[in-house]
Design a protein around this motif. Structure first.
Motif, PDB file in Angstrom:
ATOM      1  N   ARG A  55      -5.181 -14.473 -77.921  1.00  0.00           N
ATOM      2  CA  ARG A  55      -3.997 -14.506 -78.787  1.00  0.00           C
ATOM      3  C   ARG A  55      -3.207 -13.202 -78.763  1.00  0.00           C
ATOM      4  O   ARG A  55      -2.002 -13.200 -79.013  1.00  0.00           O
ATOM      5  CB  ARG A  55      -4.391 -14.840 -80.220  1.00  0.00           C
ATOM      6  N   ASN A  56      -3.875 -12.095 -78.450  1.00  0.00           N
ATOM      7  CA  ASN A  56      -3.192 -10.792 -78.452  1.00  0.00           C
ATOM      8  C   ASN A  56      -2.755 -10.343 -77.060  1.00  0.00           C
ATOM      9  O   ASN A  56      -2.245  -9.235 -76.902  1.00  0.00           O
ATOM     10  CB  ASN A  56      -4.094  -9.723 -79.077  1.00  0.00           C
ATOM     11  N   VAL A  57      -2.986 -11.186 -76.065  1.00  0.00           N
ATOM     12  CA  VAL A  57      -2.559 -10.840 -74.709  1.00  0.00           C
ATOM     13  C   VAL A  57      -1.042 -10.990 -74.615  1.00  0.00           C
ATOM     14  O   VAL A  57      -0.494 -12.045 -74.940  1.00  0.00           O
ATOM     15  CB  VAL A  57      -3.238 -11.736 -73.658  1.00  0.00           C
ATOM     16  N   GLU A  58      -0.358  -9.942 -74.208  1.00  0.00           N
ATOM     17  CA  GLU A  58       1.101  -9.962 -74.159  1.00  0.00           C
ATOM     18  C   GLU A  58       1.614 -10.552 -72.853  1.00  0.00           C
ATOM     19  O   GLU A  58       0.984 -10.410 -71.804  1.00  0.00           O
ATOM     20  CB  GLU A  58       1.660  -8.544 -74.327  1.00  0.00           C
ATOM     21  N   MET A  59       2.755 -11.206 -72.948  1.00  0.00           N
ATOM     22  CA  MET A  59       3.426 -11.717 -71.760  1.00  0.00           C
ATOM     23  C   MET A  59       3.905 -10.552 -70.897  1.00  0.00           C
ATOM     24  O   MET A  59       4.192  -9.461 -71.399  1.00  0.00           O
ATOM     25  CB  MET A  59       4.630 -12.577 -72.157  1.00  0.00           C
TER      26      MET A  59
END
Length: 226
Positions: A45-49
Motif C-alpha cells: 500500500r505504501n509503494v509509490e508509483m
C-alpha cells in the motif's frame, strides 16, 4: 511470458506498464481485504508509483491529414479504415470507440460512443454528410470490423513521423489540437473527449490562439522592441 500477460517482463517493461501492474496488485489486495479473504494489510500500500515524464503530444497538420487519407484510399483494401480515420478526426474518439459504433448509436446527427475508457457514454455531433455516410456504411456492412492493423499499415506507407506508441491515438490528439487552435474552449473539449478531469484536457491549452499571441505580446522582447 511477457508483460502483456501481467506476469513479468522478459525485455523490460515501460514505467507506465509497471505502474499499471502496481495498480492491479493494489486493487487485488484491497479487494481481498474487503472480502475478509486475508487477515493482513495490503503489503504494497505504501509503494509509490514511478514518476512519469509527460508524453509528447503529436498531432497532424492539415497537409498530413490529406496525405494520410489519400494513402489509405490508394493502398488499403480494408473497407472500414478510411471512414474510421475520419470519424476519429471529426470527433476525437479513440479508435476502439469508433470501431464499436453500431447503427443504433447513430441518431439525430450525433454519434454516441459507449463502452468508453471512463465508463460513461457520450454523444458528439458530426456534419450531415459524415452522419449519412456512417449510417449508410453500417446499413451495408452491419458493423465495423477490427481495422487498426490496416490503419497502421497505411500509416507506415506515409512519411509522417511521431513518437512511437501513439499510432491511431494521434488522431484523437489531432482533433483536440485543432479544436483549441481554431478557438474552441477547454471545457467543451473535455466533454467531447469524455475526459474525467480537466487536468487531462489542459494539456492542449498551450495551443490556443490567445495563448500563442500572449507569448509574443507579453514576452520581455516586446518591451525591448518598443
Amino acid at each position: 511470458m511477457g508483460c502483456r500477460a501481467g506476469l513479468h517482463c522478459t525485455e523490460g517493461c515501460s514505467k507506465k506498464t509497471l505502474n499499471n501492474h502496481l495498480g492491479y496488485l493494489n486493487a487485488v489486495y484491497n479487494q481481498l481485504n474487503r472480502l475478509n479473504e486475508i487477515e493482513f494489510d495490503n503489503p504494497i500500500r505504501n509503494v509509490e508509483m514511478i514518476r512519469l515524464d509527460e508524453r509528447e503530444l503529436s498531432w497532424l497538420t492539415i497537409e498530413e491529414i490529406r496525405h494520410l487519407l489519400k494513402t489509405i484510399e490508394e493502398y488499403s483494401q480494408n473497407p472500414h479504415v478510411h471512414l474510421l480515420t475520419r470519424i476519429c478526426l471529426a470527433t476525437g474518439a479513440r479508435w476502439g470507440e469508433a470501431e464499436n459504433l453500431q447503427l443504433r448509436h447513430i441518431q439525430e446527427g450525433k454519434l454516441t460512443f459507449v463502452n468508453t475508457k471512463s465508463g460513461k457514454s457520450r454523444s458528439v455531433p458530426v456534419s450531415k454528410e459524415l452522419f449519412e455516410e456512417i449510417r449508410k456504411h453500417l446499413k451495408n456492412h452491419g458493423y465495423f470490423s477490427f481495422s487498426l492493423s490496416a490503419f497502421r499499415r497505411a500509416l507506415d506507407r506515409t512519411d509522417i513521423n511521431f513518437p512511437s506508441g501513439q499510432a491511431a491515438h494521434v488522431l484523437r490528439h489531432t482533433f483536440a489540437s485543432h479544436f483549441i487552435m481554431n478557438g474552441g474552449d477547454i471545457l467543451s473539449l473535455q466533454k467531447i473527449l469524455g475526459q474525467s478531469t480537466i487536468a487531462m484536457t489542459m494539456r492542449y491549452s498551450h495551443l490556443s490562439a490567445d495563448h500563442l499571441k500572449d507569448a509574443i505580446s507579453k514576452s520581455p522582447m516586446s518591451n525591448l522592441a518598443s
